[in-house]
Design a protein around this motif. Structure first.
Motif, PDB file in Angstrom:
ATOM      1  N   ARG A   1     -39.806  52.885  16.365  1.00  0.00           N
ATOM      2  CA  ARG A   1     -39.857  51.791  15.400  1.00  0.00           C
ATOM      3  C   ARG A   1     -39.284  52.188  14.041  1.00  0.00           C
ATOM      4  NH1 ARG A   1     -45.657  50.448  15.833  1.00  0.00           N
ATOM      5  NH2 ARG A   1     -46.015  49.921  18.004  1.00  0.00           N
ATOM      6  N   SER A   2     -38.264  53.004  14.063  1.00  0.00           N
ATOM      7  CA  SER A   2     -37.526  53.421  12.859  1.00  0.00           C
ATOM      8  C   SER A   2     -38.368  54.251  11.902  1.00  0.00           C
ATOM      9  CB  SER A   2     -36.956  52.203  12.117  1.00  0.00           C
ATOM     10  OG  SER A   2     -36.063  51.485  12.934  1.00  0.00           O
ATOM     11  N   ILE A   3     -39.472  54.791  12.352  1.00  0.00           N
ATOM     12  CA  ILE A   3     -40.318  55.626  11.488  1.00  0.00           C
ATOM     13  C   ILE A   3     -39.739  57.038  11.450  1.00  0.00           C
ATOM     14  CG2 ILE A   3     -42.618  56.612  11.203  1.00  0.00           C
ATOM     15  CD1 ILE A   3     -43.750  54.129  12.575  1.00  0.00           C
ATOM     16  N   PRO A   4     -39.319  57.509  10.271  1.00  0.00           N
ATOM     17  CA  PRO A   4     -38.637  58.805  10.173  1.00  0.00           C
ATOM     18  C   PRO A   4     -39.408  59.973  10.781  1.00  0.00           C
ATOM     19  CG  PRO A   4     -38.413  57.595   8.113  1.00  0.00           C
ATOM     20  CD  PRO A   4     -39.373  56.815   8.963  1.00  0.00           C
ATOM     21  N   HIS A   5     -40.704  60.069  10.513  1.00  0.00           N
ATOM     22  CA  HIS A   5     -41.492  61.185  11.036  1.00  0.00           C
ATOM     23  C   HIS A   5     -41.452  61.224  12.559  1.00  0.00           C
ATOM     24  CE1 HIS A   5     -45.172  63.069  12.623  1.00  0.00           C
ATOM     25  NE2 HIS A   5     -45.097  63.875  11.581  1.00  0.00           N
ATOM     26  N   ASN A   6     -41.661  60.082  13.184  1.00  0.00           N
ATOM     27  CA  ASN A   6     -41.665  60.033  14.649  1.00  0.00           C
ATOM     28  C   ASN A   6     -40.296  60.353  15.226  1.00  0.00           C
ATOM     29  OD1 ASN A   6     -44.066  58.747  13.720  1.00  0.00           O
ATOM     30  ND2 ASN A   6     -44.325  57.812  15.712  1.00  0.00           N
TER      31      ASN A   6
ATOM     32  N   LYS B   1     -50.350  44.110  10.234  1.00  0.00           N
ATOM     33  CA  LYS B   1     -49.726  42.880  10.740  1.00  0.00           C
ATOM     34  C   LYS B   1     -49.846  42.765  12.262  1.00  0.00           C
ATOM     35  CE  LYS B   1     -46.436  42.509   6.921  1.00  0.00           C
ATOM     36  NZ  LYS B   1     -45.011  42.473   6.522  1.00  0.00           N
ATOM     37  N   ASN B   2     -51.062  42.960  12.741  1.00  0.00           N
ATOM     38  CA  ASN B   2     -51.374  42.828  14.174  1.00  0.00           C
ATOM     39  C   ASN B   2     -50.577  43.792  15.051  1.00  0.00           C
ATOM     40  OD1 ASN B   2     -52.938  40.771  13.216  1.00  0.00           O
ATOM     41  ND2 ASN B   2     -51.849  39.121  14.251  1.00  0.00           N
ATOM     42  N   MET B   3     -50.189  44.927  14.477  1.00  0.00           N
ATOM     43  CA  MET B   3     -49.428  45.925  15.236  1.00  0.00           C
ATOM     44  C   MET B   3     -49.998  47.310  14.945  1.00  0.00           C
ATOM     45  SD  MET B   3     -45.320  46.719  15.127  1.00  0.00           S
ATOM     46  CE  MET B   3     -44.916  45.106  15.807  1.00  0.00           C
ATOM     47  N   ILE B   4     -50.163  48.114  15.987  1.00  0.00           N
ATOM     48  CA  ILE B   4     -50.608  49.493  15.805  1.00  0.00           C
ATOM     49  C   ILE B   4     -49.532  50.236  15.024  1.00  0.00           C
ATOM     50  CG2 ILE B   4     -51.241  51.640  16.986  1.00  0.00           C
ATOM     51  CD1 ILE B   4     -52.216  49.870  19.324  1.00  0.00           C
ATOM     52  N   GLN B   5     -49.934  50.860  13.903  1.00  0.00           N
ATOM     53  CA  GLN B   5     -48.947  51.431  12.989  1.00  0.00           C
ATOM     54  C   GLN B   5     -48.146  52.577  13.605  1.00  0.00           C
ATOM     55  OE1 GLN B   5     -50.216  52.504   9.071  1.00  0.00           O
ATOM     56  NE2 GLN B   5     -50.671  50.408   8.478  1.00  0.00           N
ATOM     57  N   ASP B   6     -48.825  53.465  14.298  1.00  0.00           N
ATOM     58  CA  ASP B   6     -48.144  54.639  14.867  1.00  0.00           C
ATOM     59  C   ASP B   6     -47.733  54.330  16.306  1.00  0.00           C
ATOM     60  OD1 ASP B   6     -47.283  57.052  15.863  1.00  0.00           O
ATOM     61  OD2 ASP B   6     -48.960  58.214  15.059  1.00  0.00           O
ATOM     62  N   PRO B   7     -46.433  54.203  16.584  1.00  0.00           N
ATOM     63  CA  PRO B   7     -45.991  53.892  17.949  1.00  0.00           C
ATOM     64  C   PRO B   7     -46.380  54.967  18.960  1.00  0.00           C
ATOM     65  CG  PRO B   7     -44.119  54.485  16.556  1.00  0.00           C
ATOM     66  CD  PRO B   7     -45.293  54.321  15.648  1.00  0.00           C
TER      67      PRO B   7
END
Length: 368
Positions: A249-254, A350-356
């Protein structure tokens, strides 16, 4: 050969990904004396952005304070005084000559570290007058030296654990008069940050310009991945790089974490099958202990069931009768209460788990 993907800590320089627009906006705002509220979910690169900004700043003294490490009002006061002195004074004689005019209520003892650096020791600070003087200290030094200081309070929502509103009132009453120091208030728990800066009755209500750190452009991330592989004599297909960006989900750390492991096991070229295998065979299992601790701390049955539902369903209608019945969530009010708690703990946004990766872990454990 050194692995080109770095995770688990803030990155700057060649390991920093894009954010040029955000860097320019922050720089312009802060140099003009504007305080900034910077917020984003965890692992979006907020701390890296701050440190990269500081690395690029010229003729400006920058101070970084991690509020996670601050356990008391006294510790915060000491950190402000210590960090300011270490960042602005190189001569013991100079600080000894000026310290009495800069601090009147607080009486510091100047020490010299084994490496020759200046350090400060102060008696325990608890009264409001001394706390206010410690908060005002950076401005006094900046004014005396005729230079701009920038102070970043990372994870600023932790002020809630330092006498909360009382401490906010003291800080606001002092900082609002500062002309030579600009502040970054950074946070990752949006519900708490929204309360501190968004509620009319709170001292920091609309005190700073708001900047929400969004996702980095997917094409930029794909190019970053491909280029890092290429620079180290390896290849990765565009299709694979795109899948990595999507699943993370475009998260740099992941992205850095997954790419670190894929690069390590790539001999010549990484393909999609290898990337998927690494995610489910190596990355997610390596996080099992940490995710298990998070799960165990969730004492509410409704919160756990809601997380399972969010992990399983695509664009779930969480207040619908079908969703509530399927996941045994009783009533819409129970869903609302569970959702609020998960948001406050930084697990859902926003109704989504933050960490994929946490979402994938839930799927692997509980979704059949």
């Amino acid at each position: 050969m050194k692995n080109p993907f770095v995770f688990g800590k803030a990155v700057t320089g060649k390991n920093f990904i894009d954010r040029e627009k955000e860097l320019e906006e922050l720089k312009t705002s802060l140099l003009s004396g504007q305080n900034v509220l910077l917020f984003s979910p965890r692992k979006m690169g907020k701390t890296s952005l701050i440190l990269e900004l500081f690395r690029r700043m010229e003729n400006v003294t920058c101070i970084y304070i991690d509020m996670w490490r601050i356990t008391s009002v006294h510790a915060l006061s000491k950190e402000l005084i210590n960090s300011t002195i270490k960042s602005t004074y190189k001569s013991v004689e100079k600080i000894l000559a000026e310290i009495n005019s800069l601090l009147r209520t607080v009486k510091p003892r100047i020490l010299i570290d084994t490496d020759g650096a200046i350090a400060v020791e102060i008696d325990r600070i608890e009264d409001e007058k001394s706390i206010a003087e410690a908060i005002d200290f950076p401005e006094r030094v900046a004014r005396k030296k005729n230079k701009r200081l920038i102070i970043a309070f990372d994870e600023f929502q932790e002020i809630e654990n330092l006498d909360g509103i009382k401490m906010e009132k003291i800080m606001r009453s002092v900082i609002q008069h500062h002309e030579n120091v600009s502040y970054i208030f950074a946070g990752s728990k949006y519900s708490l940050i929204r309360t501190i800066f968004g509620k009319r009755e709170r001292p920091f209500y609309r005190f700073a310009k708001q900047m929400k750190l969004g996702s980095i452009d997917k094409d930029i991330l794909v190019r970053f991945i491909i280029e890092k592989f290429r620079e180290t004599g390896k290849k990765i297909s565009k299709e694979t790089a795109e899948w990595i960006v999507e699943i993370c989900r475009s998260i740099p750390h992941n992205i850095q974490h997954l790419c670190h492991e894929i690069w390590y096991e790539t001999k010549e070229e990484a393909d999609l099958d290898l990337a998927k295998e690494i995610l489910y065979r190596k990355v997610i299992p390596s996080l099992d202990d940490g995710f298990q601790m998070i799960w165990n701390k969730i004492g509410s049955y409704e919160q756990r069931r809601l997380l399972i539902g969010l992990a399983k369903e695509e664009n779930p209608k969480i207040y619908s009768k079908g969703f509530i019945d399927k996941y045994d969530l009783k009533t819409p009010s129970h869903v609302e209460k569970a959702l609020k708690s998960l948001e406050e703990n930084g697990l859902v946004d926003k109704n989504m788990i933050q960490d994929p990766f946490f979402e994938e872990w839930i799927r692997m454990k509980f979704v059949v």
